[in-house]
Design a protein around this motif. Structure first.
Motif, PDB file in Angstrom:
ATOM      1  N   GLY A   1       0.795  -1.302  -0.075  1.00 23.17           N
ATOM      2  CA  GLY A   1      -0.093  -0.038  -0.222  1.00 23.17           C
ATOM      3  C   GLY A   1       0.968   1.267  -0.164  1.00 23.17           C
ATOM      4  O   GLY A   1       0.555   2.303  -0.554  1.00 23.17           O
TER       5      GLY A   1
ATOM      6  N   VAL B   1      -1.275   6.798  -6.572  1.00 27.01           N
ATOM      7  CA  VAL B   1      -2.496   7.950  -6.046  1.00 27.01           C
ATOM      8  C   VAL B   1      -1.648   9.069  -6.211  1.00 27.01           C
ATOM      9  O   VAL B   1      -2.542  10.256  -6.389  1.00 27.01           O
ATOM     10  CB  VAL B   1      -2.847   7.550  -4.596  1.00 27.01           C
ATOM     11  CG1 VAL B   1      -3.763   8.782  -3.991  1.00 27.01           C
ATOM     12  CG2 VAL B   1      -3.414   6.256  -4.782  1.00 27.01           C
TER      13      VAL B   1
ATOM     14  N   GLY C   1       0.702   2.861  -3.518  1.00 29.58           N
ATOM     15  CA  GLY C   1      -0.221   3.981  -3.403  1.00 29.58           C
ATOM     16  C   GLY C   1       0.571   5.288  -3.597  1.00 29.58           C
ATOM     17  O   GLY C   1      -0.028   6.223  -4.078  1.00 29.58           O
TER      18      GLY C   1
END
Length: 365
Positions: A248, A256, A252
């Motif tokens: 993550g 993201v 991420g």
């Protein structure tokens, strides 16, 4: 009863002797009534000598006598042929390789991709070729139609083939450029408008498993050095949650944060693609792979130093690589964007240190 027209009263020939051959007399089997024309004459030595521009040799009787009934065998001499005959040394080696001897070289077979080969295959579609930087077929014959990836739907894998059009040498060169030449700030120009997602994917995937393994190794060293004397009730266990945490954290951060930055740049109307942003952020993580192995050393000062160095170099690489398009689009308004990018990258370095390598310092003797 009819008679056999081919029957004869002469005795059969003796074995080894040539019997005279004579056809039936009269009718259609009789001798020709008209002589042969000059153009119907059989091919003789005179014709063969004239074709090779040589004089017709004199044919005399046996022993030179005029009354001899059978001519003697005479060798004919012809001029040297103009056809190029390859030497014995030029017949070996690779197909199409010119001879290295002094003789006239034989025309080699055109290599695949050469000018002669392109001219030969100009009218044919040719074999499949790797995708070019714009997603089309690169390296094909001249005039071949270029494939437009935008004609495919967003869920079709053919739309994204151009983002994986790299080989091992390209990925290694980009890794070295991102880690060792981070201060140059020309990564987008170095990729030549062909950003890839193959390298960033494997960099992030490698970092996930390296940090998880190195973090558990550091945990085991810390437990070995600080466990209570004579305690056998507590044991050390592998923390599998570190794999999920690293998954993550790094995916991420690249996915993201890169996506948010792309939308901000779109709002500023900067001409940077999402693939270019992900490519820069993905290759920037390569600096954390070697320092994760160094952080196994149970010395806190060393861990903070290497994590800080990797965060500084990778953050500098990101800022310098995206500085030109951000400055052209936002100008003075880009200062808050710069601050946000620096803060997020510093947070990545702190998360790496505090989540994977937060252990007590082992005093050195």
């Amino acid at each position: 009863m009819s008679t056999n027209p081919f029957a004869t009263s002469s005795p059969p020939p003796v074995f080894g002797e040539q019997a005279p051959v004579a056809g039936p007399v009269g009718g259609a089997w009789g001798p020709a009534s008209t002589p042969l024309d000059e153009e119907d004459e059989p091919f003789t030595a005179a014709h063969l000598a004239a074709a090779n521009e040589a004089a017709v040799p004199a044919v005399g009787g046996a022993g030179g006598g005029a009354g001899s009934s059978r001519p003697a065998h005479t060798a004919l001499t012809f001029t040297e042929s103009t056809a190029a005959v390859p030497s014995a040394s030029s017949m070996g080696g690779r197909v199409g390789q010119p001879s290295s001897s002094g003789a006239a070289p034989v025309s080699p077979v055109p290599r695949v991709g050469s000018a002669a080969d392109q001219a030969l295959l100009a009218s044919s579609p040719g074999p499949s070729a790797p995708l070019g930087g714009n997603g089309g077929m690169a390296g094909g014959p001249a005039g071949a139609p270029q494939e437009d990836p935008s004609k495919f739907a967003f869920y079709n894998i053919k739309r994204y083939r151009g983002l994986f059009n790299v080989d091992t040498s390209d990925v290694l060169a980009r890794l070295l450029h991102a880690v060792l030449l981070f201060f140059r700030g020309d990564f987008l120009q170095y990729t030549d408008g062909n950003p890839d997602l193959y390298g960033p994917f494997w960099v992030a995937s490698t970092l996930i498993f390296v940090t998880a393994a190195a973090g558990n190794c550091a945990s085991y060293i810390d437990w070995t050095m600080h466990k209570p004397e004579g305690s056998t009730s507590a044991g050390w266990y592998y923390d599998v949650d570190k794999v999920g945490g690293s998954f993550g954290l790094f995916y991420g951060y690249v996915g993201v944060v890169g996506l948010i930055l792309y939308f901000v740049l779109r709002w500023f109307k900067a001409g940077v693609s999402l693939a270019s942003v992900w490519c820069v952020y993905g290759y920037a993580l390569a600096a954390f792979i070697p320092i994760s192995l160094v952080c196994v050393v149970p010395i806190e000062s060393v861990r903070w130093a290497v994590v800080g160095a990797a965060t500084l170099t990778s953050g500098t690489f990101i800022m310098l690589s995206l500085r030109a398009p951000i400055h052209e689009a936002a100008g003075a308004k880009a200062l808050p964007l710069y601050i946000g990018m620096i803060a997020l990258h510093a947070g990545l370095g702190l998360a790496l240190k505090l989540y994977f390598f937060r252990y007590k310092d082992i005093p050195m003797p």
